[in-house]
Design an enzyme around this catalytic site. Structure first.
Site, PDB file in Angstrom:
ATOM      1  N   GLU A 100       2.235  -8.385  -1.683  1.00 26.64           N
ATOM      2  CA  GLU A 100       0.899  -8.887  -1.333  1.00 26.64           C
ATOM      3  C   GLU A 100       0.701 -10.366  -1.639  1.00 26.64           C
ATOM      4  O   GLU A 100      -0.052 -11.055  -0.950  1.00 26.64           O
ATOM      5  CB  GLU A 100      -0.181  -8.066  -2.067  1.00 26.64           C
ATOM      6  CG  GLU A 100      -0.391  -6.664  -1.532  1.00 26.64           C
ATOM      7  CD  GLU A 100       0.521  -5.646  -2.180  1.00 26.64           C
ATOM      8  OE1 GLU A 100       0.285  -4.441  -2.000  1.00 26.64           O
ATOM      9  OE2 GLU A 100       1.484  -6.051  -2.881  1.00 26.64           O
TER      10      GLU A 100
ATOM     11  N   GLY B 160       0.799  -1.210   0.000  1.00 28.49           N
ATOM     12  CA  GLY B 160       0.000   0.000   0.000  1.00 28.49           C
ATOM     13  C   GLY B 160       0.833   1.262   0.000  1.00 28.49           C
ATOM     14  O   GLY B 160       0.408   2.300  -0.526  1.00 28.49           O
TER      15      GLY B 160
ATOM     16  N   GLU C  41       1.630   1.818  -3.552  1.00 25.96           N
ATOM     17  CA  GLU C  41       0.415   2.268  -4.237  1.00 25.96           C
ATOM     18  C   GLU C  41       0.138   3.749  -3.948  1.00 25.96           C
ATOM     19  O   GLU C  41      -0.284   4.497  -4.834  1.00 25.96           O
ATOM     20  CB  GLU C  41      -0.765   1.403  -3.816  1.00 25.96           C
ATOM     21  CG  GLU C  41      -0.652  -0.029  -4.329  1.00 25.96           C
ATOM     22  CD  GLU C  41      -1.840  -0.892  -3.978  1.00 25.96           C
ATOM     23  OE1 GLU C  41      -2.637  -1.214  -4.875  1.00 25.96           O
ATOM     24  OE2 GLU C  41      -1.980  -1.245  -2.789  1.00 25.96           O
TER      25      GLU C  41
END
Length: 628
Positions: A125, A102, A105
């Site tokens: 992930e 994340g 991201e």
């Protein structure tokens, strides 16, 4: 502004600094604070650009994984990233540390990215049975193409900043002051540049689709991992969607794929294993200072002892090896030298390091040669008389404060401690496989051992690169108990007429090791045909029942410790989560009924432990006992 995000305006640039120690995980509170800070900065006429940076050791190293098991909270990371991306003022991400999942991201949602040279970036992930679910599968391919994006997402391995720059994942690398470099970019008057509008990586659809096809071919061949894992195939689908769908539709496609993976049993198992390993190191000794260890001894340099000596040398310790005669000592030194040579050939050890390690190695035929050791390993065969005699010698010659670590698998540590005369300093140090291959050490702790002596074992195992599980009471290693339960179940089946080959096959299909040599047949005159699934149910039920017994007896602190051992020491596939996690997923009532049925064949093996009944009566799972 909350303390999670500090905002300072410098020369018209709003610097938003995230502060959520230790790794700035993107939990709900941080997401909400960052969203508010971005919207305030965008609305402030005095601000012409925004820099997102982070305090501490890293830019966000990922999402808060604990939230995956909870109801959705707003703002979600997907929505936060999209809001940053559509900001009317340029947003620059200043990256350092480990920018993973994340966190990456979030960085991709910014319009520009500059990273400290030591930064590492990646999408791990897949190790949790998931995919990047906040736009990563849509933004990354637009920047770096399908092949590079798939490599990052399917491997889960991070890459250095220099490689990220070469791929086009980031815009600049700064050797020293990344925030200053980000401010320079912000002051340059750069235009807003939403990543979802970029086409750098999708300019050649034929090349892009060829990478997709190659990834699917690899998956069909079985080289991409177990078919039970949804994430690899879903990642490929999402990266393809980045080419075929409009950006917002691609985000929705990704969101649905992430939900599918999150709901899968394989992801549940992997996430459980992740937390189990972190829980394992938080035992009672976690806050106790260990005794210093610079000089170690190894008594018995067979396969286990030789591996220990090699690992201890590699960790920078001085090591003295004790053997029973000169020939055995020469053989031990030869084995250590061979292990070092293999490490050199594999690029894991330099010639200079090998010479330095060898200079710290000594040997003796007399235990008195260990008089200066800080910690001594007893690594002799599983013979109570032999071990007790040697431990008595060690107790007489070791200096005060020295720790003794026995590698025993099944003998009672309390008996060995009594033989040494140093019950406050003797611990268990069991490895299912020899070092350096082993990644797990079971630290045995009796009621007599001093906390700092036990802490010394945990600290040394960590220094050797191993995870630890605490085993109390001294009654044998968890791995040994679980393996013995499996063997008992297998032997019972063989007595009924099931062939050893059938038992082996059923276990190996599940990722476990076989029990019998290849030539082993039935012990009965007849051969009983039993489906592999039924063989497995009996063996797994016996192992789970033994794990529950060790939990109830206090040998292990929590169910997840049994799970860690079953995965790391017995070879159970990590995506299954562990034996006791499997029991929860399959249902404790169904397990208890199976055990009751199997107990008719052998009550000593399969009689359900009373703890199972208590949990069922109270509507609880074994996992509930991990809390706290």
């Amino acid at each position: 502004m909350t303390e999670l995000v500090q905002c300072v305006v410098q020369e018209g640039v709003a610097v938003l600094t995230l502060s959520n120690p230790p790794v700035n995980a993107l939990g709900q509170a941080l997401r909400a604070s960052l969203l508010a800070a971005v919207e305030r900065s965008e609305a402030d006429p005095a601000v012409r650009a925004i820099v997102i940076a982070a305090a501490g050791r890293s830019f966000p190293a990922g999402a808060d994984i604990r939230e995956f098991n909870r109801p959705h909270t707003v703002p979600g990371l997907t929505d936060l990233c999209r809001r940053i991306e559509i900001c009317r003022k340029p947003v620059i991400a200043a990256l350092h540390g480990t920018v993973l999942g994340g966190g990456l991201e979030l960085a991709l949602a910014a319009h520009y990215r500059v990273a400290l040279a030591t930064t590492r970036l990646g999408f791990p992930e897949i190790n949790l049975g998931l995919l990047p679910g906040a736009g990563g599968t849509q933004r990354a391919p637009r920047l770096i193409g399908a092949a590079a994006a798939l490599r990052l997402m399917l491997s889960g391995a991070p890459i250095p900043a220099a490689e990220a720059l070469a791929l086009g994942l980031i815009d600049a690398v700064e050797p020293q002051d990344v925030l200053a470099a980000a401010l320079v970019l912000a002051l340059d008057g750069l235009p807003v540049r939403p990543t979802l509008d970029r086409a750098d990586g999708i300019r050649d659809p034929a090349v892009y689709q060829a990478a997709i096809a190659a990834a699917r071919t690899r998956q069909k061949s079985g080289l991409a991992g177990p078919r039970e894992l949804l994430a690899p195939a879903r990642i490929v689908d999402c990266v393809e969607a980045a080419l075929l769908l409009p950006p917002l539709a691609g985000l929705e496609f990704e969101r649905a794929a992430f939900a599918d993976c999150l709901a899968s049993e394989a992801s549940a198992g992997l996430r459980h294993a992740f937390f189990a390993e972190r829980r394992a190191v938080k035992g009672p000794e976690a806050g106790v200072s260990p005794r210093p260890v610079q000089r170690a001894g190894v008594v018995g340099a067979g396969q286990i002892g030789g591996g220990l000596a090699f690992a201890l040398l590699s960790a920078g310790l001085h090591v003295v090896v004790i053997e029973r005669d000169r020939d055995a000592l020469i053989t031990a030194f030869g084995a250590i030298a061979t292990a070092q040579q293999r490490a050199v050939e594999a690029g894991k050890l330099t010639e200079a390091a090998r010479e330095a390690d060898w200079a710290r190695l000594g040997g003796s035929l007399d235990p008195a040669g260990l008089s200066e050791a800080d910690l001594v390993f007893e690594a002799l065969p599983e013979d109570l008389g032999l071990k007790s005699g040697v431990l008595a010698e060690l107790g007489a010659v070791l200096r005060p404060g020295a720790v003794i670590a026995s590698t025993t698998e099944a003998l009672d540590l309390a008996v060995l401690a009594a033989a040494s005369g140093r019950g406050d300093a003797l611990i268990g140090f069991h490895m299912a496989t020899p070092l350096p291959a082993s990644r797990l050490v079971e630290i045995g702790v009796t009621g007599q051992v001093a906390p700092d002596a036990a802490a010394t074992g945990f600290a040394l195992a960590k220094r050797l690169g191993c995870l630890t599980v605490r085993v109390a009471g001294g009654g044998g290693a968890v791995a040994a108990h679980l393996a013995a339960a499996c063997r008992s179940a297998g032997d019972a089946l063989v007595r009924q007429g099931v062939t050893g080959a059938a038992v082996n096959g059923a276990l190996r299909e599940y990722g476990l090791r076989g029990l019998y040599p290849a030539q082993t047949g039935s012990a009965a005159e007849r051969s009983l045909a039993m489906p592999a699934a039924d063989i497995r149910r009996r063996c797994l039920a016996a192992m789970i029942n033994e794990g529950v017994r060790m939990l109830a007896d206090g040998a292990v602190r929590c169910p997840s410790d049994v799970d860690v051992v079953s995965v790391m020491a017995l070879g159970l596939p990590r995506w299954r989560g562990g034996l006791l996690k499997m029991a929860d997923l399959g249902g404790l009532l169904a397990l208890s009924r199976d055990l009751a049925d199997f107990a008719a064949d052998d009550p000593a093996i399969w009689t359900p432990h009373p703890l199972l009944g208590e949990l069922i009566k109270n509507g609880q799972l074994l996992d509930d006992l991990n809390e706290g």
